[in-house]
Design an enzyme around this catalytic site. Sequence first.
Site, short mmCIF file in Angstrom:
data_model
loop_
_atom_site.label_atom_id
_atom_site.label_comp_id
_atom_site.label_asym_id
_atom_site.label_seq_id
_atom_site.Cartn_x
_atom_site.Cartn_y
_atom_site.Cartn_z
N ASN A 102 -9.06 -20.16 -60.51
CA ASN A 102 -9.30 -18.78 -60.10
C ASN A 102 -8.42 -17.82 -60.91
OD1 ASN A 102 -9.92 -16.43 -58.48
ND2 ASN A 102 -7.96 -16.75 -57.48
N HIS A 263 -13.41 -9.71 -56.79
CA HIS A 263 -12.65 -10.69 -57.56
C HIS A 263 -12.55 -12.04 -56.86
CE1 HIS A 263 -9.93 -11.91 -60.70
NE2 HIS A 263 -8.92 -12.13 -59.85
#
Length: 283
Positions: A102, A263
């Site tokens: 991530n 995000h």
Amino acid sequence: MDVSYEGTKREIATDKGVLRYHEAGEGPPLILLHGSGIGVSGWRNYRSNLATFAQHFHCYVLEFPGFGISDPVDGHPVVTAGSSVTRFMNALNIESAAMIGNSMGGVVGSNVAMRHPERVKKLVTIGGVGPNIFSQNPSEGTRLLQEFADGPTREKLIRWLRCMVHDPGIITEERIEERWESAKDPESHKSLSAMYGSKAFAAQQKMTSESNRPPYWSMMHGVQCPTLLTWGLDDRQCPPDMPMIPLRLIPNAELHIFPNCGHWVMVEAKEAFERVTLEFLLR
């Protein structure tokens, strides 16, 4: 199906201190690499996804050094995170594994794949990788991180958290308090300042411009493993023009963009992200 924190928490000693991680499931190894940010950890990034992936893989959620959980080591957080991945794999005798990264974790995974191609079977990135092409640099999210790094307040934390998502309802009081409590850890804030503090950020920009080393994203043709780039269409931390160059350079790359998503793809588009990622990993 739920996975409890205490039930999956592990630690292992290495030649540069103790690395802590979460472990669940059986099958081929899958290492999950967390991002940067305020009060971040591997568990907070992936706790809602671990049960799903553990049905198919032997999952390891690694906690990078310098974020308040694994033992800190000297050096820039991105560099020390990269070396911690190979230390972790060596300590557990994992020859190679699929990886999910991530944001910063995607950069770390990409660097491991370029430097140690035999260690990464497949790579999934969630935002993070590549340069800003059309969008402003630094991005809105990065500017908010810089403001917090230079002078932490709870209000600045809330502004940044809300920038991370398309749906502000995801930012609950519980999530705010959890991040705020973790952000108080000295090692965690030291890493945040080293990456996003205005002085450190300016020094990094100067060092990059004066060095002869090309940026990591310009060398992503070195990522030889199959790669899935995932992105939120409404990402204000790493805008969705960023994956265009990695998509072109990585020989075997594909891109999936999730609508109505910021995000935190693995949180905000949880079911769709898991479905797309599993299809790719099991293909």
